[in-house]
Scaffold this active site. Structure first.
Site, PDB file in Angstrom:
ATOM      1  N   GLU A 331       0.786  -1.232  -0.104  1.00  0.00           N
ATOM      2  CA  GLU A 331      -0.021  -0.117  -0.399  1.00  0.00           C
ATOM      3  C   GLU A 331       1.091   1.247   0.303  1.00  0.00           C
ATOM      4  O   GLU A 331       0.443   2.292   0.140  1.00  0.00           O
ATOM      5  CB  GLU A 331      -1.160   0.267   1.232  1.00  0.00           C
ATOM      6  CG  GLU A 331      -2.320  -0.975   1.056  1.00  0.00           C
ATOM      7  CD  GLU A 331      -1.968  -2.456   1.753  1.00  0.00           C
ATOM      8  OE1 GLU A 331      -0.464  -2.996   1.791  1.00  0.00           O
ATOM      9  OE2 GLU A 331      -2.659  -2.969   2.115  1.00  0.00           O
ATOM     10  N   TRP A 449       2.129  -6.872  26.028  1.00  0.00           N
ATOM     11  CA  TRP A 449       2.689  -7.218  24.958  1.00  0.00           C
ATOM     12  C   TRP A 449       3.593  -7.765  24.346  1.00  0.00           C
ATOM     13  O   TRP A 449       4.693  -7.697  25.279  1.00  0.00           O
ATOM     14  CB  TRP A 449       2.017  -6.052  24.474  1.00  0.00           C
ATOM     15  CG  TRP A 449       0.779  -5.761  23.930  1.00  0.00           C
ATOM     16  CD1 TRP A 449      -0.338  -6.322  24.329  1.00  0.00           C
ATOM     17  CD2 TRP A 449       0.215  -4.822  22.732  1.00  0.00           C
ATOM     18  NE1 TRP A 449      -1.552  -5.446  23.915  1.00  0.00           N
ATOM     19  CE2 TRP A 449      -0.869  -4.784  23.153  1.00  0.00           C
ATOM     20  CE3 TRP A 449       0.461  -4.617  21.857  1.00  0.00           C
ATOM     21  CZ2 TRP A 449      -2.231  -4.027  22.266  1.00  0.00           C
ATOM     22  CZ3 TRP A 449       0.148  -3.716  20.903  1.00  0.00           C
ATOM     23  CH2 TRP A 449      -1.129  -3.251  21.285  1.00  0.00           C
TER      24      TRP A 449
HETATM   25  P1  ADP Z   1       5.920  -6.069   0.579  1.00  0.00           P
HETATM   26  O1  ADP Z   1       5.678  -7.479   0.115  1.00  0.00           O
HETATM   27  O2  ADP Z   1       6.437  -5.193  -0.002  1.00  0.00           O
HETATM   28  O3  ADP Z   1       5.991  -6.392   1.900  1.00  0.00           O
HETATM   29  P2  ADP Z   1       3.486  -6.779   2.056  1.00  0.00           P
HETATM   30  O4  ADP Z   1       2.585  -5.884   2.163  1.00  0.00           O
HETATM   31  O5  ADP Z   1       2.995  -8.085   1.683  1.00  0.00           O
HETATM   32  O6  ADP Z   1       4.734  -5.757   1.783  1.00  0.00           O
HETATM   33  O7  ADP Z   1       3.695  -6.937   3.613  1.00  0.00           O
HETATM   34  C1  ADP Z   1       3.604  -5.362   3.789  1.00  0.00           C
HETATM   35  C2  ADP Z   1       4.357  -5.731   5.317  1.00  0.00           C
HETATM   36  O8  ADP Z   1       5.551  -6.685   5.800  1.00  0.00           O
HETATM   37  C3  ADP Z   1       4.437  -5.069   6.191  1.00  0.00           C
HETATM   38  O9  ADP Z   1       3.401  -4.655   7.051  1.00  0.00           O
HETATM   39  C4  ADP Z   1       4.808  -5.257   7.893  1.00  0.00           C
HETATM   40  O10 ADP Z   1       4.354  -6.066   8.619  1.00  0.00           O
HETATM   41  C5  ADP Z   1       5.480  -6.670   6.939  1.00  0.00           C
HETATM   42  N1  ADP Z   1       7.565  -5.705   6.490  1.00  0.00           N
HETATM   43  C6  ADP Z   1       7.617  -5.143   5.935  1.00  0.00           C
HETATM   44  N2  ADP Z   1       9.154  -4.612   5.927  1.00  0.00           N
HETATM   45  C7  ADP Z   1       9.477  -4.939   7.396  1.00  0.00           C
HETATM   46  C8  ADP Z   1      10.363  -4.673   8.042  1.00  0.00           C
HETATM   47  N3  ADP Z   1      11.976  -4.097   7.285  1.00  0.00           N
HETATM   48  N4  ADP Z   1      10.914  -5.454   9.526  1.00  0.00           N
HETATM   49  C9  ADP Z   1       9.371  -5.473   9.635  1.00  0.00           C
HETATM   50  N5  ADP Z   1       8.474  -6.437   9.237  1.00  0.00           N
HETATM   51  C10 ADP Z   1       8.304  -5.824   8.132  1.00  0.00           C
END
Ligand code: ADP
Length: 547
Positions: A331, A449
């Site tokens: 997004e 948490w």
């Molecule tokens: P993408 O595949 O580009 O990462 P998605 O929309 O499938 O995009 O996933 C996004 C989610 O991935 C984020 O909301 C987060 O929860 C997780 N995420 C992405 N990058 C990181 C990171 N560096 N560390 C932790 N979680 C991450």
């Protein structure tokens, strides 16, 4: 009074025109599905993208009609990136790792008119084509002589036949920069997938931002290897920012194993690579036992899920490769934050610097972020308070394609809409974001948490553990308690008791998991991330050990 500057819409086609004119001999190298290496230049990409545009003009398509791809990272995919969006159509990159039913659902929802696919996805296309009612043309991304004779797909043409005969004379049209340029569906772990619909304006602004020195810092001196797929969130914008910077690009095609990626990095003198932690894990696992070194690689962007500290440490200290930890989401086009140090950090000891690199980094100019509590009240930036993370900016969605899911934005007191990321995070006084968890993965134990990411990071820091996933399990007194499922490294051994002991002193006592489950494999989703929903399903009959 208005400014007196030229009113010129931000168009994706301007990137390829720029790359052709200023970096025309810049190399684009691709490992093809056939296994061989293909080489040409930015000028060739531009020329063939114009042929694609002419081919599309001959297909009776309307402005904004969707043209889909099921393809690896490679030069033909790059030509489609520019030919489709540049000519006013919308490039719909489909993730081939999704379930075939989901792929058919997505193609129908997007109303794809043309679908171009790599030959390695022929069986997938054979399985879904009859269900994709809107697709009127199927194009195999191959030479004419590689086209399978009896594919069973009506009217199947080879890409080279389809676009190769076209003129390369084409004037890119200029139109409203807010027009849709490309789209990507979220993985849809809950309910049907929803699509982010990017615009020319959002893509160009994101490309500018991505190229900044504290973001990806891509330059004309780089040879960039996007291991992140072009079929998901535009390979983090690299196909666009590499054109803007005039970088050499090296595409890995389907060969994402450690050996192939390593050989490509060395052979093509790659300076800069981008990928998710699982891919880098494969690379390091290949390199370590053989004592291999990098000759040219200097920086790597790691994101998509939390990068384990052990990986950051290994790249930085063992290989001298700078790790840029990144956070973003479909997004958000996808970049939100990137972790680079500030001037005041430069004299810190290496371990203290690594501790900063573990965070997901600082907001890129253009992205506003805040954390809020359950009542929506903004929380302090003290590195301790954690809450729901909200973002806004010109490359962040305001709504999903076809209004799916309603209005996602949460208004603030001034009525400005913020996009709720579904992530839980802290932000420190220097503006460094740290993702604690996805809100649905956080473990709620006795009103407190527990971050599942932290529990996983400690497990994979143990030399015997290759992979870990932590979930909350029902507990009559504490509501939930963490248990960690782990996959052992081949040939390595560790007992449940030893691993639990390993947690001592590394996290608060009450956060130590109640149990360790040794498993053969941990389910991975279509974007290379751990599928906690599936893991929970697999462990639905699991009961915590009696205390
Ligand atoms: P993408 O595949 O580009 O990462 P998605 O929309 O499938 O995009 O996933 C996004 C989610 O991935 C984020 O909301 C987060 O929860 C997780 N995420 C992405 N990058 C990181 C990171 N560096 N560390 C932790 N979680 C991450």
């Amino acid at each position: 009074m208005l400014g007196l500057m030229q009113d010129q819409p931000l168009m994706i086609s301007s990137l390829i025109e720029f790359a052709e004119r200023h970096h025309g001999d810049g190399e684009i190298v691709s490992r093809r599905v056939e296994g061989d290496i293909h080489r040409y230049t930015w000028a060739d990409v531009a020329r063939r993208a114009r042929q694609v545009a002419n081919a599309l003009d001959g297909e009776d398509l309307l402005f904004s009609d969707r043209v889909a791809t099921l393809a690896w990272n490679g030069y033909r995919h790059l030509e489609l990136y520019y030919g489709v969006s540049g000519s006013g159509r919308v490039l719909h990159t489909i993730n081939p790792r999704l379930h075939p039913d989901q792929i058919a659902w997505i193609a129908n929802h997007a109303e794809d008119q043309i679908l171009c696919f790599d030959l390695s996805f022929l069986p997938l296309v054979q399985a879904v084509h009859a269900k994709c009612g809107t697709v009127k043309k199927w194009v195999a991304l191959c030479d004419a002589d590689k086209l399978p004779a009896d594919s069973g797909i009506p009217g199947l043409v080879s890409y080279e036949d389809w676009m190769g005969a076209q003129s390369d004379d084409y004037a890119w049209p200029s139109f409203d920069e807010n027009s849709a340029s490309s789209m990507c569906y979220t993985s849809g772990t809950t309910g049907n997938p929803k699509a982010a619909l990017y615009s020319h304006r959002s893509t160009i602004l994101h490309a500018y931002a991505a190229a900044l020195p504290d973001v990806m810092g891509i330059s004309a001196r780089d040879a960039v290897l996007p291991v992140v797929p072009m079929f998901h969130v535009n390979a983090w914008g690299i196909p666009y920012s590499a054109a803007l910077a005039g970088a050499k690009v090296v595409f890995p095609g389907p060969a994402l194993d450690g050996k192939s990626v390593y050989e490509l990095i060395e052979a093509e003198k790659v300076t800069y690579a981008a990928g998710v932690p699982t891919v880098w894990q494969m690379l390091l696992t290949h390199m370590k036992p053989a004592g291999l070194r990098f000759s040219t690689l200097r920086r790597t962007v790691i994101g998509g899920s939390a990068c384990p500290p052990a990986m950051i440490h290994s790249f930085q200290q063992d290989y001298g490769v700078e790790v840029l930890h990144a956070w973003g989401m479909t997004e958000m086009s996808p970049l939100g934050t990137l972790c680079t140090l500030k001037n005041k950090h430069l004299d810190m000891p290496a371990d203290a610097q690594d501790a900063i690199r573990l965070k997901q980094g600082r907001a890129i100019f253009g992205v506003d972020m805040k954390i809020v509590d359950g009542a929506g009240k903004e929380l302090p930036w003290d590195g301790k308070a954690y809450g729901d993370l909200l973002v806004k900016g010109p490359w962040i969605v305001k709504e999903y394609f076809k209004g799916e899911g309603g209005d996602p934005l949460v208004p603030d007191e001034q009525g400005r809409g913020w996009f709720p990321t579904g992530d839980v995070a802290t932000i420190d006084a220097d503006g460094y974001l740290q993702i604690t968890d996805r809100s649905k993965d956080v473990i709620k134990s006795g009103g407190e948490w527990i971050s599942s990411i932290e529990i996983e990071n400690i497990a994979v820091a143990h030399p015997a553990i290759a992979m870990a996933a932590c979930i909350g399990v029902f507990h009559p007194k504490w509501d939930e308690r963490p248990v960690v499922a782990v996959v052992k490294r081949p040939g390595a051994d560790v007992t449940r008791e030893e691993l639990l002991k390993f947690y001592e002193g590394k996290t608060a006592k009450w956060q130590i998991p109640d149990d360790v489950l040794f498993v053969e494999a941990i389910p991975i989703g279509a974007t290379g991330k751990i599928l906690k929903t599936k893991l929970r399903e697999q462990l639905k009959d699991y009961k915590l050990p009696a205390a």
